[in-house]
Structure formats: C-alpha cells, structure tokens
Write a protein that holds these residues in place. Structure first.
Motif, PDB file in Angstrom:
ATOM      1  N   ARG A  29       6.009 -37.818  10.819  1.00 29.86           N
ATOM      2  CA  ARG A  29       7.334 -37.985  10.193  1.00 29.86           C
ATOM      3  C   ARG A  29       7.194 -38.303   8.705  1.00 29.86           C
ATOM      4  N   ASP A  30       6.273 -39.202   8.396  1.00 27.95           N
ATOM      5  CA  ASP A  30       6.130 -39.642   7.009  1.00 27.95           C
ATOM      6  C   ASP A  30       5.417 -38.624   6.133  1.00 27.95           C
ATOM      7  N   LEU A  31       4.572 -37.796   6.719  1.00 31.30           N
ATOM      8  CA  LEU A  31       3.841 -36.804   5.928  1.00 31.30           C
ATOM      9  C   LEU A  31       4.601 -35.488   5.754  1.00 31.30           C
ATOM     10  N   ILE A  32       5.674 -35.288   6.505  1.00 32.63           N
ATOM     11  CA  ILE A  32       6.464 -34.062   6.369  1.00 32.63           C
ATOM     12  C   ILE A  32       6.984 -33.926   4.943  1.00 32.63           C
ATOM     13  N   GLY A  34       5.551 -34.896   2.263  1.00 35.58           N
ATOM     14  CA  GLY A  34       4.501 -34.674   1.286  1.00 35.58           C
ATOM     15  C   GLY A  34       3.328 -35.617   1.451  1.00 35.58           C
ATOM     16  N   THR A  35       2.360 -35.464   0.578  1.00 35.07           N
ATOM     17  CA  THR A  35       1.119 -36.226   0.588  1.00 35.07           C
ATOM     18  C   THR A  35       1.394 -37.715   0.418  1.00 35.07           C
ATOM     19  N   LYS A  36       0.650 -38.523   1.173  1.00 34.20           N
ATOM     20  CA  LYS A  36       0.778 -39.979   1.075  1.00 34.20           C
ATOM     21  C   LYS A  36      -0.611 -40.602   1.029  1.00 34.20           C
ATOM     22  N   ARG A  37      -0.691 -41.733   0.363  1.00 35.45           N
ATOM     23  CA  ARG A  37      -1.923 -42.513   0.341  1.00 35.45           C
ATOM     24  C   ARG A  37      -1.938 -43.425   1.560  1.00 35.45           C
ATOM     25  N   PHE A  38      -3.120 -43.926   1.883  1.00 34.03           N
ATOM     26  CA  PHE A  38      -3.283 -44.771   3.062  1.00 34.03           C
ATOM     27  C   PHE A  38      -2.310 -45.952   3.018  1.00 34.03           C
ATOM     28  N   GLY A  39      -2.248 -46.634   1.877  1.00 43.50           N
ATOM     29  CA  GLY A  39      -1.378 -47.809   1.752  1.00 43.50           C
ATOM     30  C   GLY A  39       0.088 -47.484   1.961  1.00 43.50           C
ATOM     31  N   GLU A  40       0.511 -46.311   1.490  1.00 48.32           N
ATOM     32  CA  GLU A  40       1.901 -45.888   1.687  1.00 48.32           C
ATOM     33  C   GLU A  40       2.198 -45.697   3.171  1.00 48.32           C
ATOM     34  N   LEU A  41       1.256 -45.073   3.869  1.00 50.91           N
ATOM     35  CA  LEU A  41       1.426 -44.880   5.314  1.00 50.91           C
ATOM     36  C   LEU A  41       1.439 -46.221   6.035  1.00 50.91           C
ATOM     37  N   LYS A  42       0.567 -47.123   5.639  1.00 47.91           N
ATOM     38  CA  LYS A  42       0.484 -48.449   6.277  1.00 47.91           C
ATOM     39  C   LYS A  42       1.822 -49.175   6.147  1.00 47.91           C
ATOM     40  N   TYR A  80      -3.548 -38.206   2.263  1.00 43.91           N
ATOM     41  CA  TYR A  80      -3.400 -37.434   3.492  1.00 43.91           C
ATOM     42  C   TYR A  80      -2.254 -36.443   3.320  1.00 43.91           C
ATOM     43  N   THR A  81      -2.493 -35.213   3.780  1.00 47.88           N
ATOM     44  CA  THR A  81      -1.518 -34.133   3.662  1.00 47.88           C
ATOM     45  C   THR A  81      -1.497 -33.348   4.963  1.00 47.88           C
ATOM     46  N   HIS A  87       2.519 -29.085   9.781  1.00 53.63           N
ATOM     47  CA  HIS A  87       3.900 -28.744   9.401  1.00 53.63           C
ATOM     48  C   HIS A  87       4.609 -27.969  10.503  1.00 53.63           C
ATOM     49  N   SER A  88       3.860 -27.273  11.350  1.00 52.80           N
ATOM     50  CA  SER A  88       4.499 -26.519  12.436  1.00 52.80           C
ATOM     51  C   SER A  88       5.146 -27.447  13.465  1.00 52.80           C
ATOM     52  N   MET A  89       4.843 -28.742  13.386  1.00 50.72           N
ATOM     53  CA  MET A  89       5.458 -29.734  14.281  1.00 50.72           C
ATOM     54  C   MET A  89       6.844 -30.169  13.786  1.00 50.72           C
ATOM     55  N   THR A  90       7.243 -29.746  12.584  1.00 51.38           N
ATOM     56  CA  THR A  90       8.522 -30.166  11.999  1.00 51.38           C
ATOM     57  C   THR A  90       9.716 -29.894  12.923  1.00 51.38           C
ATOM     58  N   PRO A  91       9.837 -28.717  13.536  1.00 46.07           N
ATOM     59  CA  PRO A  91      10.988 -28.504  14.427  1.00 46.07           C
ATOM     60  C   PRO A  91      11.010 -29.479  15.614  1.00 46.07           C
ATOM     61  N   ILE A  92       9.841 -29.856  16.099  1.00 47.06           N
ATOM     62  CA  ILE A  92       9.771 -30.819  17.205  1.00 47.06           C
ATOM     63  C   ILE A  92      10.306 -32.169  16.741  1.00 47.06           C
ATOM     64  N   LEU A  93       9.872 -32.614  15.558  1.00 43.99           N
ATOM     65  CA  LEU A  93      10.336 -33.903  15.036  1.00 43.99           C
ATOM     66  C   LEU A  93      11.822 -33.851  14.703  1.00 43.99           C
TER      67      LEU A  93
END
Length: 112
Positions: A29-32, A34-42, A80-81, A87-93
């Motif tokens: 969900r969070d990476l859809i 765009g790119t995120k750093r580890f701390g942003e994801l945490k 992380y990207t 990205h093919s999981m986007t319709p599922i989310l």
C-alpha cells in the motif's frame, strides 16, 4: 524466489503465499505511491517492529515484488521500490480498499 514446482494448485493460495501477511499488504500500500526509505516505511506501517519490517522486505524482494537500492553513504541510505510485479497487485489493493470502505459504511447504519 519461489520455485514454480512449489506453487499450490489454487491461484488464491498462490497470491496468499506472496501477500497473505497483513504487513506485506501494508508495505505494498505504501510503496504504490512511489519509492520509500526504510525509516519512512517504519513510520507509515504502524505497529511493525524493525525486525519484522526487515524480514518482510527481504521476503518481498526475494519474490520479485520490490527492489532494494543501497546508496554508499554514511549512514547508509536504502530505498525500496515496487517492481512491475509488485505494481500488478494495485487492483487487488484497490479492491480491498473499496470493500473496506463499503464495510465501514454498512456498519455505520447499524450504529445509529
């Protein structure tokens, strides 16, 4: 990477092998966007420990859902990207988000 011979016959079970963990779905969900750093994801994946986040990111990278880029800096910067497969999981989310919204609306009717 998952060996093709190890995949279950059921396609739903195959999907659950890849994202059946709540943390993986939230990471996707969070990476859809765009790119995120580890701390942003945490920070964005509320309640996840550093160890569990690291483990899930490694698993998702191994299964081809995301890429990890390490920059040779001090301290190291890691980004992380999502891959095309990720990205093919986007319709599922999107379907999960739509269902969740509709569910929340439906239970509001009973709270009144």
């Amino acid at each position: 990477m998952i060996n093709k011979a190890e995949l279950p016959a059921c396609p739903v079970e195959t999907t659950l092998m890849l994202i059946g963990d709540k943390w993986k779905v939230l990471i996707l969900r969070d990476l859809i966007d765009g790119t995120k750093r580890f701390g942003e994801l945490k920070r964005s994946v509320t309640g996840i420990s550093q160890k569990v986040l690291t483990s899930n990111l490694r698993d998702m990278e191994e299964n081809g859902l995301l890429t990890r880029k390490v920059f040779p800096e001090v301290p190291p910067r890691v980004e992380y990207t999502l891959t095309e497969l990720g990205h093919s999981m986007t319709p599922i989310l999107n379907a999960m988000a739509k269902w969740g919204t509709e569910f929340k609306e439906s239970i509001k009717k009973y709270d009144q």
